[in-house]
Design an enzyme around this catalytic site. Structure first.
Site, mmCIF file in Angstrom:
data_model
loop_
_atom_site.group_PDB
_atom_site.id
_atom_site.type_symbol
_atom_site.label_atom_id
_atom_site.label_comp_id
_atom_site.label_asym_id
_atom_site.label_seq_id
_atom_site.Cartn_x
_atom_site.Cartn_y
_atom_site.Cartn_z
ATOM 1 N N HIS A 53 0.817 -1.215 0.000
ATOM 2 C CA HIS A 53 0.000 0.000 0.000
ATOM 3 C C HIS A 53 0.859 1.277 0.000
ATOM 4 O O HIS A 53 0.338 2.374 -0.170
ATOM 5 C CB HIS A 53 -1.033 -0.011 1.140
ATOM 6 C CG HIS A 53 -0.510 0.421 2.470
ATOM 7 N ND1 HIS A 53 -0.097 -0.462 3.438
ATOM 8 C CD2 HIS A 53 -0.343 1.650 3.014
ATOM 9 C CE1 HIS A 53 0.295 0.201 4.503
ATOM 10 N NE2 HIS A 53 0.159 1.496 4.283
ATOM 11 N N ASP A 109 0.249 -7.553 1.881
ATOM 12 C CA ASP A 109 0.661 -6.147 1.785
ATOM 13 C C ASP A 109 2.188 -6.063 1.777
ATOM 14 O O ASP A 109 2.811 -5.669 2.771
ATOM 15 C CB ASP A 109 0.045 -5.380 2.961
ATOM 16 C CG ASP A 109 0.170 -3.882 2.804
ATOM 17 O OD1 ASP A 109 0.599 -3.425 1.735
ATOM 18 O OD2 ASP A 109 -0.179 -3.171 3.779
ATOM 19 N N SER A 219 4.259 2.516 8.094
ATOM 20 C CA SER A 219 3.987 1.442 7.146
ATOM 21 C C SER A 219 5.183 1.125 6.282
ATOM 22 O O SER A 219 5.946 2.019 5.898
ATOM 23 C CB SER A 219 2.847 1.829 6.207
ATOM 24 O OG SER A 219 1.630 1.598 6.828
HETATM 25 N N1 ARG Z 1 -1.143 2.059 7.339
HETATM 26 C C1 ARG Z 1 -0.255 2.868 8.123
HETATM 27 C C2 ARG Z 1 0.743 3.554 7.235
HETATM 28 O O1 ARG Z 1 0.493 3.675 6.064
HETATM 29 C C3 ARG Z 1 0.357 2.103 9.263
HETATM 30 C C4 ARG Z 1 -0.649 1.772 10.259
HETATM 31 C C5 ARG Z 1 -0.123 1.108 11.456
HETATM 32 N N2 ARG Z 1 -1.123 1.342 12.464
HETATM 33 C C6 ARG Z 1 -1.110 0.821 13.660
HETATM 34 N N3 ARG Z 1 -2.061 1.146 14.478
HETATM 35 N N4 ARG Z 1 -0.195 0.005 14.024
HETATM 36 O O2 ARG Z 1 1.718 4.136 7.671
#
Ligand code: ARG
Length: 255
Positions: A53, A109, A219
């Site tokens: 992503h 992912d 992420s």
């Molecule tokens: N999807 C997020 C990003 O793009 C990371 C999310 C991690 N969240 C969590 N509560 N551990 O950076």
């Protein structure tokens, strides 16, 4: 150099009310916060492992009238613990996304990015080490300690309307220095009702009541186990609901 948002986007964002879930607080952010997207881990031969992503599509849309894509507009800085300085900055040559990934529920992912230095496979200085990949022969056990690293937001996201704001009402920020958090690998049964694409390709990781978590901007970054003196890459930061909520484990991609 920071092409993540156009001037028009920043102006439109400034006009939104505080607390509007769509507001990104762009005008309050330092330029490195506008530019930072994701973490990654160097696995050797010019390849960086990250989350699928983080590389959603090649066409990033126009910015201030100019077409842009991942190859023209994104760079990878490695070999430093500072988000804006040191190490070396590399161009992207190509991206390989797991064929089973889809953006809705984010199964698989994971993606690989090939970095280049003046058209050559990047040669990396002594400061940068290749991280060893986790062997499936030694699965993580329940309640095992694991560590995550990144430049993601530093404070828990406020529930409800005030997205991008922390529980105290302040704007969530990216630190300039790399952060680390010690977390626990917990049973998948804690995650499978939360994450729709839950499956054997994911790891369920909890702050275990400490208030620690990864957050937006982490992420793609590494989740590691420590074997002896060596860090081994076991997972990739993928998704969570908010950040650091109680009893809300996050989903990581199993490497
Ligand atoms: N999807 C997020 C990003 O793009 C990371 C999310 C991690 N969240 C969590 N509560 N551990 O950076």
């Amino acid at each position: 150099p920071f092409a993540q948002y156009s001037k028009a986007e920043i102006l439109a964002d400034a006009k939104r009310e505080r607390g509007d879930p769509a507001k990104l607080y762009l005008s309050e952010r330092k330029s490195h916060e506008l530019a930072h997207k994701c973490g990654g881990a160097y696995i050797g031969d010019g390849w960086v492992l990250t989350a699928a992503h983080c590389v959603p599509k090649f066409d990033l849309g126009p910015i201030d009238g100019r077409a842009r894509n991942l190859i023209t507009d994104r760079r990878i800085r490695m070999g430093t613990q500072n988000l804006t300085a040191g190490g070396a900055v590399f161009q992207i040559e190509r991206v390989v996304v797991h064929s089973g990934y889809e953006p809705e529920n984010k199964p698989h992912d994971i993606a690989m990015i090939k970095i280049v230095d003046n058209g050559q496979t990047a040669r990396l200085g002594a400061r940068l080490k290749t991280i060893r990949l986790h062997s499936p022969a030694k699965p993580l056990f329940n309640n095992e300690d694991v560590w995550v690293y990144g430049w993601g937001w530093l404070s828990p996201r406020a529930p409800g309307t005030a997205a991008r704001q922390s529980v105290g009402g302040t704007t969530q920020r990216n630190p300039t220095e790399l952060q680390q958090a010690k977390l626990k690998h917990v049973s998948g049964s804690r995650c499978q009702s939360l994450y729709k694409a839950w499956g054997p390709g994911m790891l369920c990781i909890s702050g275990a009541g400490t208030g620690r978590d990864s957050c937006q901007g982490d992420s793609g970054g590494p989740l590691v186990r420590i074997e002896g003196n060596e860090k081994v890459l076991v997972g990739i930061v993928s998704q969570g609901y908010g950040c650091a909520y109680k009893d809300m484990p996050a989903a990581y991609t199993r490497v």
